[in-house]
Design a protein around this motif. Sequence first.
Motif, PDB file in Angstrom:
ATOM      1  N   ASP A  94       0.825  -1.208   0.000  1.00  0.00           N
ATOM      2  CA  ASP A  94       0.000   0.000   0.000  1.00  0.00           C
ATOM      3  C   ASP A  94       0.857   1.254   0.000  1.00  0.00           C
ATOM      4  N   THR A  95       1.951   1.209   0.763  1.00  0.00           N
ATOM      5  CA  THR A  95       2.863   2.365   0.801  1.00  0.00           C
ATOM      6  C   THR A  95       3.519   2.573  -0.552  1.00  0.00           C
ATOM      7  N   LYS A 140       2.360   1.774  -3.487  1.00  0.00           N
ATOM      8  CA  LYS A 140       1.366   2.312  -4.408  1.00  0.00           C
ATOM      9  C   LYS A 140       1.097   3.785  -4.122  1.00  0.00           C
ATOM     10  N   SER A 141       1.006   4.119  -2.833  1.00  0.00           N
ATOM     11  CA  SER A 141       0.736   5.502  -2.439  1.00  0.00           C
ATOM     12  C   SER A 141       1.843   6.434  -2.917  1.00  0.00           C
ATOM     13  N   LYS A 183       1.816   7.092  -6.754  1.00  0.00           N
ATOM     14  CA  LYS A 183       0.846   8.105  -7.162  1.00  0.00           C
ATOM     15  C   LYS A 183       1.422   9.514  -7.039  1.00  0.00           C
ATOM     16  N   ALA A 223       0.752   9.213   7.919  1.00  0.00           N
ATOM     17  CA  ALA A 223      -0.283   8.214   7.633  1.00  0.00           C
ATOM     18  C   ALA A 223      -0.651   7.422   8.878  1.00  0.00           C
TER      19      ALA A 223
END
Length: 228
Positions: A135-136, A138-139, A142, A194
């Motif tokens: 998830d990190t 991918k974040s 972006k 986060a």
Amino acid sequence: EIKDNIINQANSNLPYIDINQNVVLEEKIVEKIIESKDNSLEEKIVKENIPNETNELMNTNINSSNKNDLSKFEEIIIEVSSKTNMMIVKAKENNELTTLKTYNVSTGKNNIKKPKGLGKISEITLNPVWYPTQDTLKSFRKRGIYLPSVVPGGHKLNYMGAAKLNLTHVVDGAQTFRIHGTLNENTIGTNESAGCIRMKNEEVVQLANLLKDFSKYKSMNDITVKLD
């Protein structure tokens, strides 16, 4: 006439540079934007001898008097407020609390679900390797930042900074929250993360060393983290 004790007091407060002190230099590969002969800017990889700041931070510690006093405490309690972005480190002795340290920190953004309540510290690491979650990764993609799957300690993209303290707090089944350093100390004092608690690098090393020293007398189970 100026009395000797006044002169001595004034002299003791004067800043000075010890020219006999050796500065350890470390050869590092760094990226620099330099000007070429045709006045255009180009990026080159160059070698540079620079002071080893990481090693200096690793040697940062609490003073000896505080260190010796840690043996008398039964528990250390770390309180973090996401409203004030303050961390207060307290020590318990005979059911009385003493404040050891206070720090400005960064906490989770206001629009996310943050870790709350009581927890423990499961691991303390200086100059840590960072293993970003999927998830990190991918974040960050972006935002145009492509992280390696394993980020070495001291790497320019290692957002753990100089130290990390793993927390046992769980949010929606995820136990990925930490107290750690930062690459941008300008964010300290804001709700920017986060869910992790960010500290200045020098201060997170100081905290890590304090807790490690305390655990020599007691244990990691005698350290409690309260997030609000």
